[in-house]
Write an enzyme that holds these catalytic residues in place. Structure first.
Site, PDB file in Angstrom:
ATOM      1  NE  ARG A 277      -2.636   0.768   3.512  1.00  0.00           N
ATOM      2  CZ  ARG A 277      -3.470   1.159   4.461  1.00  0.00           C
ATOM      3  NH1 ARG A 277      -4.754   0.958   4.331  1.00  0.00           N
ATOM      4  NH2 ARG A 277      -3.029   1.736   5.553  1.00  0.00           N
TER       5      ARG A 277
ATOM      6  CB  THR B  74      -1.829   7.124  -3.180  1.00  0.00           C
ATOM      7  OG1 THR B  74      -1.254   5.803  -3.279  1.00  0.00           O
ATOM      8  CG2 THR B  74      -0.929   8.128  -3.884  1.00  0.00           C
TER       9      THR B  74
ATOM     10  CG  ASP C 182       2.548  -2.294   9.223  1.00  0.00           C
ATOM     11  OD1 ASP C 182       2.822  -3.478   8.908  1.00  0.00           O
ATOM     12  OD2 ASP C 182       2.614  -1.365   8.409  1.00  0.00           O
TER      13      ASP C 182
ATOM     14  CG  ASP D 197       6.185  -2.655  10.177  1.00  0.00           C
ATOM     15  OD1 ASP D 197       6.841  -3.130   9.239  1.00  0.00           O
ATOM     16  OD2 ASP D 197       5.907  -1.439  10.274  1.00  0.00           O
TER      17      ASP D 197
HETATM   18  C1  PRP Z   1      -1.106  -4.333   4.498  1.00  0.00           C
HETATM   19  C2  PRP Z   1      -1.941  -5.584   4.662  1.00  0.00           C
HETATM   20  C3  PRP Z   1      -2.747  -5.595   3.399  1.00  0.00           C
HETATM   21  C4  PRP Z   1      -2.991  -4.125   3.149  1.00  0.00           C
HETATM   22  C5  PRP Z   1      -4.380  -3.793   3.628  1.00  0.00           C
HETATM   23  O1  PRP Z   1      -0.020  -4.578   3.683  1.00  0.00           O
HETATM   24  O2  PRP Z   1      -1.174  -6.729   4.877  1.00  0.00           O
HETATM   25  O3  PRP Z   1      -2.090  -6.200   2.300  1.00  0.00           O
HETATM   26  O4  PRP Z   1      -2.020  -3.400   3.912  1.00  0.00           O
HETATM   27  O5  PRP Z   1      -4.708  -2.488   3.300  1.00  0.00           O
HETATM   28  P1  PRP Z   1      -5.838  -2.136   2.246  1.00  0.00           P
HETATM   29  O6  PRP Z   1      -7.000  -3.020   2.517  1.00  0.00           O
HETATM   30  O7  PRP Z   1      -6.129  -0.706   2.551  1.00  0.00           O
HETATM   31  O8  PRP Z   1      -5.288  -2.317   0.864  1.00  0.00           O
HETATM   32  P2  PRP Z   1       1.117  -3.468   3.421  1.00  0.00           P
HETATM   33  O9  PRP Z   1       0.740  -2.615   2.251  1.00  0.00           O
HETATM   34  O10 PRP Z   1       1.391  -2.739   4.702  1.00  0.00           O
HETATM   35  O11 PRP Z   1       2.352  -4.314   2.957  1.00  0.00           O
HETATM   36  P3  PRP Z   1       3.212  -5.408   3.757  1.00  0.00           P
HETATM   37  O12 PRP Z   1       2.346  -6.613   3.931  1.00  0.00           O
HETATM   38  O13 PRP Z   1       4.337  -5.644   2.795  1.00  0.00           O
HETATM   39  O14 PRP Z   1       3.671  -4.829   5.058  1.00  0.00           O
HETATM   40  N1  URA Z   2      -2.353  -2.558   6.987  1.00  0.00           N
HETATM   41  C1  URA Z   2      -2.078  -3.001   8.232  1.00  0.00           C
HETATM   42  O1  URA Z   2      -1.107  -3.740   8.437  1.00  0.00           O
HETATM   43  N2  URA Z   2      -2.884  -2.593   9.239  1.00  0.00           N
HETATM   44  C2  URA Z   2      -3.932  -1.787   9.053  1.00  0.00           C
HETATM   45  O2  URA Z   2      -4.635  -1.468  10.023  1.00  0.00           O
HETATM   46  C3  URA Z   2      -4.205  -1.346   7.747  1.00  0.00           C
HETATM   47  C4  URA Z   2      -3.415  -1.738   6.731  1.00  0.00           C
END
Ligand code: PRP
Ligand code: URA
Length: 207
Positions: free
Chosen positions: A101, A105, A197, A200
């Site tokens: 994400r 944006t 997150d 993380d």
């Molecule tokens: C997080 C999560 C989803 C997304 C959810 O991933 O694991 O994939 O955000 O958000 P959305 O419903 O608003 O799209 P992130 O983009 O943080 O990536 P990561 O898993 O690599 O940390």
């Molecule tokens: N991605 C995450 O990991 N946590 C949230 O709450 C939203 C997006």
């Protein structure tokens, strides 16, 4: 269609995984355990066939799974759910979809895709702990459908009404299973109360 898995065994673990003081080792273990429970429910409608089995006593009429299963973790946090679902269906194939994400944006950015041939014709289970705005889940479903998938199920740990609405409007044929439907998204599009997150917390990184 969405279903909340409101079982005490799941909700107990959810209370611990949400806790800010739960470290990454425990967080990973809980993600595995919670995933196994949710997937147990999420797979209740997959295709089965009748088989006969010779027991030591007689012939038994039994059921066996009759579809190729393809688990699709959304990188990176979806990897934290892989072990849990594979404990349930060890012969499943695994495809990967890389999406992150964008921090400004909040839109999903696609960076990787590797799917087995069985994506077409099999049953695909998208796993990602967080379904927030729904953008990443919609993008993953779009990608699977473009690759020929027609049977798709989404399994997440925490979601919220905004995200559910977005996915269900775009893909009403895809059922969603979650352990929690939280209150809302904050100004950073994080789920409130959520668990922070997920990537993380799973992998011990920080922003
Ligand atoms: C997080 C999560 C989803 C997304 C959810 O991933 O694991 O994939 O955000 O958000 P959305 O419903 O608003 O799209 P992130 O983009 O943080 O990536 P990561 O898993 O690599 O940390
Ligand atoms: N991605 C995450 O990991 N946590 C949230 O709450 C939203 C997006």
């Amino acid at each position: 269609m969405h279903e909340l898995i409101d079982h005490p065994c799941v909700q107990h673990k959810l209370a611990i995984i949400r806790d800010v003081d739960t470290g990454h080792k425990k967080f990973r273990e809980l993600a595995t355990e919670i995933t196994k429970f949710i997937c147990y429910e999420a797979l209740k409608n997959i295709a089965v066939k009748r088989v006969t089995v010779q027991t030591p006593v007689a012939v038994a009429s039994c059921k066996k799974i009759d579809t190729d299963l393809v688990v699709v973790p959304i990188l990176r946090a979806g990897v934290g759910m892989l072990e849990g679902i594979l404990e349930l269906v060890p012969t499943a194939r695994v495809g990967f979809v890389g999406l992150y994400r964008d921090e400004v944006t909040k839109q999903p950015v696609s960076y990787y895709q590797r799917l087995p041939a069985e994506t077409r014709g099999g049953t695909c289970i998208i796993v990602d702990p967080m379904l927030a705005t729904g953008g990443s889940t919609v993008a993953a479903i779009d990608l699977l459908k473009a690759s020929g998938a027609s049977k798709i199920v989404v399994v997440c740990i925490v979601t919220c009404p905004e995200g559910l609405q977005r996915v269900e409007e775009k893909h009403p044929d895809v059922p969603i299973y979650a352990a929690a439907i939280d209150d809302h998204l904050n100004e950073n599009k994080y789920i409130v109360p959520g668990l922070g997150d997920a990537g993380d917390r799973l992998f011990g990184t920080s922003h």
